[in-house]
Scaffold this active site. Structure first.
Site, short mmCIF file in Angstrom:
data_model
loop_
_atom_site.label_atom_id
_atom_site.label_comp_id
_atom_site.label_asym_id
_atom_site.label_seq_id
_atom_site.Cartn_x
_atom_site.Cartn_y
_atom_site.Cartn_z
N ARG A 105 22.01 28.77 47.07
CA ARG A 105 21.00 28.65 48.15
C ARG A 105 19.79 29.53 47.82
NH1 ARG A 105 23.76 27.65 54.02
NH2 ARG A 105 25.11 25.96 53.30
N ASN A 129 27.58 28.41 47.54
CA ASN A 129 26.50 28.93 48.40
C ASN A 129 25.59 29.92 47.66
OD1 ASN A 129 28.56 28.89 51.41
ND2 ASN A 129 27.04 27.41 50.75
N THR A 166 31.52 29.69 46.67
CA THR A 166 30.95 29.97 45.34
C THR A 166 29.65 29.15 45.17
OG1 THR A 166 32.52 28.32 44.46
CG2 THR A 166 33.06 30.62 44.09
N GLY A 212 22.54 25.95 60.07
CA GLY A 212 21.15 25.60 59.74
C GLY A 212 20.62 24.51 60.65
N ARG A 213 21.43 23.47 60.85
CA ARG A 213 20.99 22.36 61.71
C ARG A 213 20.84 22.80 63.16
NH1 ARG A 213 25.57 18.61 59.66
NH2 ARG A 213 26.10 20.58 58.62
N ASP A 240 30.61 25.14 59.77
CA ASP A 240 29.42 24.49 59.23
C ASP A 240 28.44 24.11 60.34
OD1 ASP A 240 27.80 23.50 57.26
OD2 ASP A 240 28.97 21.67 56.90
N GLY A 241 27.16 24.10 59.99
CA GLY A 241 26.15 23.59 60.92
C GLY A 241 25.19 24.62 61.47
N ARG A 293 16.64 29.17 59.74
CA ARG A 293 18.08 29.09 59.48
C ARG A 293 18.82 30.39 59.81
NH1 ARG A 293 19.94 24.95 56.47
NH2 ARG A 293 21.63 26.24 55.69
N HIS A 347 22.51 31.43 61.61
CA HIS A 347 23.58 32.27 61.06
C HIS A 347 23.92 33.41 62.03
CE1 HIS A 347 23.54 29.98 57.45
NE2 HIS A 347 22.40 30.43 57.00
N GLU A 391 46.91 19.28 58.51
CA GLU A 391 46.29 18.29 59.39
C GLU A 391 44.79 18.63 59.47
OE1 GLU A 391 47.82 15.72 60.82
OE2 GLU A 391 49.75 16.29 59.97
C1 IPE Z 1 30.86 24.96 53.30
O1 IPE Z 1 29.66 24.70 53.94
C2 IPE Z 1 30.97 26.41 53.02
C3 IPE Z 1 31.06 27.28 54.20
C4 IPE Z 1 31.23 26.89 55.42
C5 IPE Z 1 30.97 28.67 53.89
P1 IPE Z 1 28.42 24.12 53.13
O2 IPE Z 1 27.37 23.81 54.13
O3 IPE Z 1 28.04 25.02 52.03
O4 IPE Z 1 29.05 22.79 52.53
P2 IPE Z 1 28.40 21.56 51.75
O5 IPE Z 1 27.79 22.10 50.51
O6 IPE Z 1 27.39 20.95 52.66
O7 IPE Z 1 29.55 20.64 51.49
C1 IPE Z 2 27.36 27.18 57.56
O1 IPE Z 2 26.19 26.62 58.04
C2 IPE Z 2 27.16 28.58 57.04
C3 IPE Z 2 27.31 28.72 55.59
C4 IPE Z 2 27.59 27.77 54.75
C5 IPE Z 2 27.07 30.04 55.05
P1 IPE Z 2 25.11 25.96 57.07
O2 IPE Z 2 24.15 27.03 56.65
O3 IPE Z 2 25.76 25.24 55.98
O4 IPE Z 2 24.39 24.96 58.05
P2 IPE Z 2 23.89 23.49 57.75
O5 IPE Z 2 25.00 22.74 57.13
O6 IPE Z 2 22.72 23.62 56.82
O7 IPE Z 2 23.50 22.95 59.08
MG MG Z 3 26.40 23.32 55.73
#
Ligand code: IPE
Ligand code: IPE
Ligand code: MG
Length: 246
Positions: A72, A69, A67, A24-25, A21-22, A34, A38, A208
């Site tokens: 988006r 995602n 599912t 986008g940020r 995760d992260g 974004r 990726h 864990e």
């Molecule tokens: C969880 O990340 C799914 C993946 C890493 C593929 P998200 O960014 O979609 O999670 P939420 O919706 O913020 O919990």
């Molecule tokens: C994880 O990064 C990738 C996927 C969920 C596909 P994010 O796209 O969720 O990034 P943030 O959470 O917006 O930073």
């Molecule tokens: Mg995310």
């Protein structure tokens, strides 16, 4: 001292699952779109996969697309699907060189045909590899997986293939997308979020958890090693007392 030397090779998590995760940020921090996050996330996928194989992790599961995602923006979903195809094409060589078998969990029929085709091709080409099983969670949702399992089990009960009395943990396991894959030992989630987001709910019953603030594109071998060292310093009691497992 090299951090890697602190890992006890006899106490590795057999199954490591990562919520990546992260992205986008991370992109936003650099003033980029974004998609840039990726793209850079795929580099962390490669280094993590290689590092896990090198360490001797047997099962690695990466949460790549949930599912949820699908909700988006359409353009972001399209970019992610394209990136998936190009990564599969590019990383086949990495998988072969490291003797890694590719596997996928999720509702694969909901993926675009082009993605599914590439995925099945790489799965087929790597099917005889044996060092590590890499499962990509794609269009994966744990609740969706459980619903699917309940339907398949019910169908078998209806057709007298199994009787209700014999339904146990192992029957459930055999009907999940993760059949033949052991329970998760360690879950890592990057980007500072402390949630599961519909990931492997059944399979993490005794896992864990390791949460890190690091955003996925910045996740490198050092962070992976830190997570494993943290895991190795925990006592997994599975309901017993500390004295019982000593
Ligand atoms: C969880 O990340 C799914 C993946 C890493 C593929 P998200 O960014 O979609 O999670 P939420 O919706 O913020 O919990
Ligand atoms: C994880 O990064 C990738 C996927 C969920 C596909 P994010 O796209 O969720 O990034 P943030 O959470 O917006 O930073
Ligand atoms: Mg995310």
């Amino acid at each position: 001292m090299n951090l890697e030397n602190e890992i006890n090779k006899d106490k590795l998590p057999k199954h490591l699952a990562i919520i990546m995760d992260g992205n986008g940020r991370w992109a936003k921090q650099q003033g980029k779109l974004r998609a840039f996050g990726h793209e850079n996330g795929t580099k962390s996928v490669r280094t993590t996969v290689e590092a896990c194989a090198k360490l001797g992790i047997e099962y690695l599961t990466l949460y790549a697309f949930s599912t949820e995602n699908w909700n988006r923006p359409k353009l972001e979903v399209e970019i992610l699907m394209k990136l998936l195809i190009s990564s599969l094409k590019k990383e086949l060589k990495t998988l072969q060189e490291n003797n890694i078998k590719l596997h996928a969990i999720g509702n694969l029929n909901s993926l675009p045909t082009s993605v599914k085709k590439e995925l099945l091709e790489v799965i087929d080409k790597t099917k005889n590899n044996s060092k590590m099983t890499l499962s990509l969670a794609l269009s994966y949702g744990s609740r969706d997986e459980i619903i699917n399992a309940v339907k398949n089990i019910s169908e078998k009960v209806k057709n007298n293939i199994i009787s209700i009395d014999t339904i146990d943990e192992s029957i459930i396991n055999q009907h999940l997308y993760t059949q033949n894959i052991p329970d998760v030992d360690l879950v890592i989630r990057t980007s500072g979020e402390h949630r599961i987001s519909n990931f492997l709910l059944w399979q993490i019953a005794y896992a864990e958890f390791y949460f890190t603030e690091v955003l996925w594109p910045d996740f490198k071998e050092e962070e992976l090693i830190k997570a494993i060292i943290s895991y190795q310093n925990r006592e997994r009691r599975f309901g017993k007392t500390s004295e019982q497992i000593k």
